[in-house]
Each structure stands twice: as structure tokens, then as C-alpha cells.
Scaffold this active site. Structure first.
Site, PDB file in Angstrom:
ATOM      1  CB  CYS A   1      56.860 110.341  37.608  1.00 42.58           C
ATOM      2  SG  CYS A   1      56.173 110.109  35.951  1.00 42.58           S
TER       3      CYS A   1
ATOM      4  CB  CYS B   1      66.546 102.382  32.410  1.00 39.47           C
ATOM      5  SG  CYS B   1      67.475 102.711  30.968  1.00 39.47           S
TER       6      CYS B   1
ATOM      7  CB  CYS C   1      55.535 102.771  34.912  1.00 41.44           C
ATOM      8  SG  CYS C   1      54.950 104.024  33.739  1.00 41.44           S
TER       9      CYS C   1
ATOM     10  CB  CYS D   1      59.269 103.213  36.782  1.00 37.87           C
ATOM     11  SG  CYS D   1      60.187 104.760  36.844  1.00 37.87           S
TER      12      CYS D   1
ATOM     13  CD  GLU E   1      69.195 109.794  41.896  1.00 35.80           C
ATOM     14  OE1 GLU E   1      69.952 109.518  42.841  1.00 35.80           O
ATOM     15  OE2 GLU E   1      68.480 108.936  41.339  1.00 35.80           O
TER      16      GLU E   1
ATOM     17  CB  CYS F   1      70.196 110.063  31.329  1.00 28.81           C
ATOM     18  SG  CYS F   1      68.509 109.570  31.724  1.00 28.81           S
TER      19      CYS F   1
END
Ligand code: SAH
Ligand code: SF4
Length: 397
Positions: free
Chosen positions: A149, A380, A153, A156, A127, A142
């Protein structure tokens, strides 16, 4: 000349180098050659583009011409490259393409934030978000650097999707180019209107400093002044704190740095940003202190996600200020953006306000990031794609 292989920082130990190389191979992006044998020219450095031209017997100025068409004019069709004679246009089209990621879906939020789901040639998806600045006539794109990943975290959404693979330089720069296509911003707008897509934040899916080579190659293309031409001041790279690569990023790219701090004790940061167990707060802040070019004009941004009752007390605000003393910095407070099944709640507006006040009184700008595009899960930490490693059906025989 083939693209250079992944080259870990020479200051790393042998064992670290070996581990990075092994990982890079495991998560390598697919080759830049299409099934029909044509090669994608996007993502090649100037030198590699010149080498491709030399290989078909063309002089170096052809590479310069192509660079201009690809990165200044945004043209993808060789037949539209009017400074190149027709027979050569045809030869180029036989051997090469100027690629773009495919738009699999696009959504626009009530606040004008736009999110694309881009699909790459192997079917993997990421995305990308365009975030208009309500106060200015422009905005930021962005971009993502990995499918998934490796880090996880706790707050997230991307962190719940394991790493599928790294993106190539072409796929990274391609997100920005496709966004420009969508807003019709090739070449520069003819009227006096400034470009909307004038800033890049490397804050999408993935940890950019765990895919440094491809990110660096993409950003060098973006910064080349004969092409897209964004200055390094208009680019901000966000890291969760890959300390050894921060030095290299500063030295070689010199882009603005944002650091995802989110906690003021190792105990809490170990839990919510697990990379902290490897690179604890003291080491992270030492790397920030030596980041080249950090000055009052070019401050490091510390990102701090506000989690209710977890990291948002006044005492923590005071400790934050103590920790970063002496670093030219600003503190970006990000009210936690929830996602389906997320284990935290957003801090109360009052807690965010008090926290911001304490940081601000200590002399640090402490903007509160307004959540953008929450209605389309574009804010975010809300990005995630369905593609999972190993899930893809084998190609039909
Ligand atoms: N991997 C890099 C860049 C991508 S994340 C990094 O971690 O910095 C971009 C920013 O969004 C980071 O500061 C990250 O901590 C923050 N973030 C992640 N999840 C979030 C959430 N749910 N709400 C608000 N911010 C979040
Ligand atoms: Fe990865 Fe950044 Fe999300 Fe952490 S916050 S899981 S490093 S994308």
C-alpha cells in the site's frame, strides 16, 4: 480492442492527472498474456471479450457463451464448455486461458475464517480472507487490490509493506473466483442452500481507490447479472479517504462505502492516517455527505479502530457523533488487531463499550466488530506478504 488505459477523473487538474498516470504506469500489473503467448480471458469486460472473439473470426454470441461458462459455471477448461463444438474448444485453448491465481498457502482459523495466500504469474502475492457470519449461513470474502500500500497508516500491517504494484482486474476478480472454487460454489448450489460466499468486502491489502480502474473493472464483472451476479448492495468498498475518487466510485459503481475515519481531529488523523494531510476530515465528510444513494437503507459505514489511550475516550465518541451528524451512517468499532511489532494496544473492553454506547445513544448503530481469524493473522489490518518491491530474483536465463 485493448483494455482501456487508466483514465483519471476529468474534474482533476492537469498536474493531478499527469501524476496519477505516471504512478499508474510505475505500478502497473503485468500483461494478461502468458509467456507462451496465450491470453487470460478473466478480467476482460464483455466488450473486450467480444473483440477477442471478433479477432479470431467468431460472432459476438461466442463472447456471451464464454461469459456464461467463465462467470456463471466457473469452468476453467475449454474442453468442459459443452455448448461449444470440439474444434472451436481446441482453437480457444490454443490462444486463451481462463486463469486463476495459484494458491500458495491456505490456513483456516479456529473460528472458521479462512485465509489464502495467492500467487500471481509474476510471483507477487496477496492475501484474501473468507469470513463466515456466525449468525447466518453465509459470509464475506475480503479481497485485496494492491500488493502492499502506498499509504502508511500507523496501525496497519499492510502499511508497513510499501506498494509493489496494483492488481489487475483479473487478479482482483480472480481472488473471489478462486475462493468460490475452494467452497465448490459454481454454479449456484443445486439444493436450497444459500451460497456461503455471497458478499464482497474490498478491505484487504491496499487502497482500492488508488487502483480505481482495475477495481472498477473487476467489480463490474462481479455485478454482471449473467455471471457472478452479486448486487452492488452486497459489495462494500473501504477507503482511507481518497476524496476525489469517492465521487467517481459512487457515481459509476454505486457500491456500499466504508470510510476509515479512526480519529476526530485532524491533528491525530494526520498522524495515524497520513492521507489526512491531503484530504482532511472536513473534506472527507463532505464527500460522504454527497455520496450517491446514501440513505437510511444504504448507510455509509465509518470504521473506527480502537487504540488504547489514543482515540478511545468518551469525549472523542461525542465529537464523532457531532462530526457525522446528518450523514446516514453506522459506526463500526474495530478493536485494534495487533501484529508483530505494532506500536499500539487494543482498547479495553470497557472503553469500547462506553464508546459504542455514546454513539448508539446518538442514534447511530455502533456494532463492535468481533475480531475474526486473529490466530492466523487474518483479521483487519493484519494482512501482509513477504514480497517486497525489487526483491524478486531475476528469471533464470
Ligand atoms: N485501504 C482501505 C481498505 C483496507 S484496510 C482502508 O484503509 O480503508 C481495511 C480496514 O482495516 C480499514 O478500516 C483499516 O483502517 C482497518 N485496519 C487496518 N489495520 C488495522 C488493525 N491493525 N486493526 C484493526 N483494523 C485495522
Ligand atoms: Fe493502506 Fe488501508 Fe492499511 Fe492504510 S489501513 S495502510 S490505506 S491498507
Amino acid at each position: 480492442m485493448p483494455a482501456t488505459p487508466m483514465t483519471p477523473d476529468p474534474s482533476l487538474t492537469e498536474a493531478e492527472r499527469a501524476r496519477i498516470l505516471a504512478k499508474a504506469a510505475l505500478f502497473a500489473p503485468p500483461p494478461a498474456t502468458l509467456p507462451d503467448g496465450r491470453r487470460d480471458l478473466v478480467g476482460l469486460s464483455r466488450e473486450d471479450l467480444a473483440a477477442e472473439m471478433a479477432a479470431i473470426g467468431e460472432k459476438p454470441f461466442r463472447a456471451k457463451q464464454l461469459w456464461h461458462w467463465i462467470y456463471h459455471q466457473g469452468v476453467t477448461d475449454f474442453a468442459r464448455m459443452s455448448s461449444i463444438a470440439k474444434p472451436l474448444q481446441a482453437r480457444l485453448a490454443e490462444r486463451f486461458v481462463v486463469g486463476r491465481p495459484e494458491v500458495a498457502a491456505v490456513q483456516t482459523s479456529a473460528d472458521e475464517t479462512r485465509k489464502w495466500l495467492f500467487r500471481f504469474r509474476d510471483g507477487q502475492q496477496v492475501e484474501t480472507v473468507y469470513i463466515p457470519d456466525p449468525e447466518e449461513d453465509r459470509g464475506a470474502v475480503c479481497i485485496s487490490t494492491q500488493v502492499g500500500c502506498t499509504l502508511s497508516c500507523r496501525f496497519c500491517h499492510t502499511g508497513t509493506q510499501r506498494l509493489v504494484r496494483n492488481l489487475s482486474a483479473a487478479e482482483i476478480v480472480g481472488q473471489f473466483m478462486a475462493a468460490r472454487d475452494a467452497y465448490g460454489e459454481w454454479p449456484s448450489p443445486k439444493d436450497e442452500r444459500p451460497r456461503l460466499l455471497s458478499t464482497i468486502v474490498v478491505m484487504g491489502m491496499g487502497e482500492p481507490l488508488y487502483n480505481y480502474e482495475n477495481v472498477a473493472r473487476a467489480l463490474r464483472i462481479v455485478m454482471d447479472h449473467e455471471g457472478i451476479g452479486l448486487s452492488r448492495r452486497r459489495i462494500t468498498l473501504s477507503t482511507s479517504g481518497v476524496v476525489p475518487m469517492m465521487d467517481r466510485c459512487g457515481r459509476e459503481l454505486g457500491v456500499n462505502l466504508a470510510v476509515s475515519l479512526h480519529a476526530v481531529t485532524d491533528e491525530l488523523r494526520d498522524e495515524i492516517v497520513p492521507l489526512n494531510r491531503k484530504y482532511p476530515i472536513a473534506e472527507l465528510l463532505a464527500a460522504c455527505r454527497r455520496y450517491p444513494g446514501a440513505s437510511n437503507a444504504r448507510r455509509i459505514t465509518f470504521e473506527y479502530v480502537m487504540l488504547r489511550g489514543v482515540n478511545d475516550s468518551e469525549a472523542e465518541a461525542r465529537e464523532l457523533v457531532r462530526l457525522i451528524r446528518g450523514i446516514p451512517a453506522k459506526v463500526n468499532l474495530i478493536p485494534f488487531n495487533p501484529w508483530p511489532g505494532s506500536p499500539y494496544r487494543t482498547s479495553t473492553p470497557e472503553a469500547v463499550r462506553r464508546f459504542a454506547e455514546i454513539v448508539n445513544e446518538a442514534g447511530y448503530a455502533s456494532p463492535i466488530r468481533r475480531p475474526r481469524g486473529r490466530d492466523i493473522l487474518a483479521a483487519c489490518g493484519q494482512l501482509r506478504t513477504e514480497s517486497e518491491r525489487g526483491r524478486r530474483k531475476p528469471a533464470a536465463a
